[in-house]
Enzyme design. Structure first.
Site, PDB file in Angstrom:
ATOM      1  N   GLY A  81       0.764  -1.263   0.189  1.00 10.54           N
ATOM      2  CA  GLY A  81      -0.044  -0.141  -0.016  1.00 10.54           C
ATOM      3  C   GLY A  81       0.865   1.094   0.013  1.00 10.54           C
TER       4      GLY A  81
ATOM      5  CD  GLN B 148       3.046   6.003   3.095  1.00 12.02           C
ATOM      6  OE1 GLN B 148       2.243   5.534   2.471  1.00 12.02           O
ATOM      7  NE2 GLN B 148       3.819   5.229   3.787  1.00 12.02           N
TER       8      GLN B 148
ATOM      9  CB  CYS C  87       4.526   2.488   8.172  1.00 12.02           C
ATOM     10  SG  CYS C  87       4.015   3.982   7.242  1.00 12.02           S
ATOM     11  CG  LEU C  88       6.532   1.189   2.483  1.00 21.83           C
ATOM     12  CD1 LEU C  88       5.784   1.270   0.918  1.00 21.83           C
ATOM     13  CD2 LEU C  88       7.429   0.151   2.289  1.00 21.83           C
TER      14      LEU C  88
ATOM     15  CG  HIS D  61      -1.384   1.359   7.207  1.00 17.55           C
ATOM     16  ND1 HIS D  61      -0.317   0.944   8.201  1.00 17.55           N
ATOM     17  CD2 HIS D  61      -0.623   2.166   6.512  1.00 17.55           C
ATOM     18  CE1 HIS D  61       0.943   1.430   8.032  1.00 17.55           C
ATOM     19  NE2 HIS D  61       0.739   2.205   6.889  1.00 17.55           N
ATOM     20  CD  GLU D  62      -1.280   2.336   2.759  1.00 19.09           C
ATOM     21  OE1 GLU D  62      -0.870   1.439   2.966  1.00 19.09           O
ATOM     22  OE2 GLU D  62      -0.878   3.539   2.627  1.00 19.09           O
TER      23      GLU D  62
ATOM     24  CG  HIS E 244      -0.113   6.922   5.554  1.00 21.71           C
ATOM     25  ND1 HIS E 244       0.706   7.488   6.221  1.00 21.71           N
ATOM     26  CD2 HIS E 244      -0.038   5.595   5.533  1.00 21.71           C
ATOM     27  CE1 HIS E 244       1.663   6.315   6.566  1.00 21.71           C
ATOM     28  NE2 HIS E 244       1.194   5.302   5.817  1.00 21.71           N
TER      29      HIS E 244
HETATM   30  O1  K2U Z   1       1.593   2.432   3.879  1.00 17.84           O
HETATM   31  C1  K2U Z   1       2.603   2.134   3.834  1.00 17.84           C
HETATM   32  O2  K2U Z   1       3.392   2.451   4.616  1.00 17.84           O
HETATM   33  C2  K2U Z   1       2.674   0.870   3.361  1.00 17.84           C
HETATM   34  C3  K2U Z   1       2.174  -0.284   4.376  1.00 17.84           C
HETATM   35  C4  K2U Z   1       0.810  -1.002   4.062  1.00 17.84           C
HETATM   36  C5  K2U Z   1       0.617  -1.785   5.193  1.00 17.84           C
HETATM   37  C6  K2U Z   1       1.069  -1.768   6.526  1.00 17.84           C
HETATM   38  C7  K2U Z   1       0.627  -2.577   7.401  1.00 17.84           C
HETATM   39  C8  K2U Z   1      -0.371  -3.659   7.184  1.00 17.84           C
HETATM   40  C9  K2U Z   1      -0.825  -3.603   5.902  1.00 17.84           C
HETATM   41  C10 K2U Z   1      -0.220  -2.824   4.940  1.00 17.84           C
HETATM   42  C11 K2U Z   1       3.551  -1.463   4.377  1.00 17.84           C
HETATM   43  O3  K2U Z   1       4.750  -0.798   4.876  1.00 17.84           O
HETATM   44  S1  K2U Z   1       3.764  -2.591   3.075  1.00 17.84           S
HETATM   45  C12 K2U Z   1       5.082  -3.517   3.838  1.00 17.84           C
HETATM   46  C13 K2U Z   1       4.120  -4.632   4.384  1.00 17.84           C
HETATM   47  C14 K2U Z   1       3.813  -5.640   3.597  1.00 17.84           C
HETATM   48  C15 K2U Z   1       3.003  -6.773   4.215  1.00 17.84           C
HETATM   49  C16 K2U Z   1       2.769  -6.582   5.385  1.00 17.84           C
HETATM   50  C17 K2U Z   1       2.961  -5.702   6.211  1.00 17.84           C
HETATM   51  C18 K2U Z   1       3.589  -4.342   5.829  1.00 17.84           C
HETATM   52 ZN    ZN Z   2       2.096   3.580   6.248  1.00 20.18          ZN
END
Ligand code: K2U
Ligand code: ZN
Length: 174
Positions: A45, A50, A94-95, A136-137, A140
């Site tokens: 996501g 971001q 979170c990225l 989560h998105e 943001h």
């Molecule tokens: O929004 C973001 O920073 C991308 C997030 C999205 C996300 C966070 C937590 C749980 C689900 C989605 C992630 O950094 S993407 C990396 C990731 C991949 C699989 C599971 C958790 C995090």
């Molecule tokens: Zn995030």
């Protein structure tokens, strides 16, 4: 093209994002850049703030592994119509907060409405990792990070680590 992902703490990650007034080829190109940036991270996501754009736009693709075809979703002005009482706990990352993970509990099933890249109003019910990710998105877009759900001490510890990381990255750039 790949965009630079902002790292917490950054005031732009705490701001309320503006609704998208009119779709444009520029916003569609931004969505494509966000998908490219997300897949490259890799992530499942990414939200416009971001990458420093304070607009209500998110992209996601929670398809895991090679088994299924990818399902890139582009959502303009996404909003939660309903959330289940039943919750799900997931170890989130979170990225914008690299290499930090913590358990977050959220509604297990959510109904989401958004405008797609063709300007059509869509609604869909999400469950599992898709539900966690879309919440989560959308957080943001409201300036909310997953660490805001943690106890203050844990949140401060993570923020201190990110401040140190940003100092090291800045030194490397010099
Ligand atoms: O929004 C973001 O920073 C991308 C997030 C999205 C996300 C966070 C937590 C749980 C689900 C989605 C992630 O950094 S993407 C990396 C990731 C991949 C699989 C599971 C958790 C995090
Ligand atoms: Zn995030």
């Amino acid at each position: 093209m790949k965009r630079n992902i902002l790292i917490h703490p950054d005031p732009r990650l705490k701001k309320l994002c503006e609704p998208v007034a009119d779709l444009s080829d520029e916003l569609r190109a931004l969505a494509d850049d966000m998908l490219e940036t997300m897949y490259d991270a890799p992530g499942i996501g990414l939200a416009a703030p971001q990458v420093g754009v304070m607009q209500r736009l998110i992209v996601l693709d929670c398809v895991k592994g090679e088994s299924e075809a990818p399902r890139p979703l582009v959502m303009f002005n996404p909003r939660l119509l309903a959330s289940s009482d039943e919750t799900n706990t997931y170890e989130e990352g979170c990225l914008s907060i690299p290499d930090q993970y913590a358990e977050v509990t959220r509604p297990k099933v959510v109904d989401v409405e958004w405008i797609d890249r063709d300007g059509k109003v869509k609604t869909e019910t999400f469950d599992g990792l898709w539900a966690t990710c879309v919440q989560h998105e959308i957080d943001h877009l409201d300036g909310k990070l997953f660490i805001d759900y943690l106890k203050p001490l844990k949140r401060q510890m993570i923020t201190r680590k990110m401040v140190k990381l940003k100092k090291e990255l800045a030194r490397e750039k010099v």
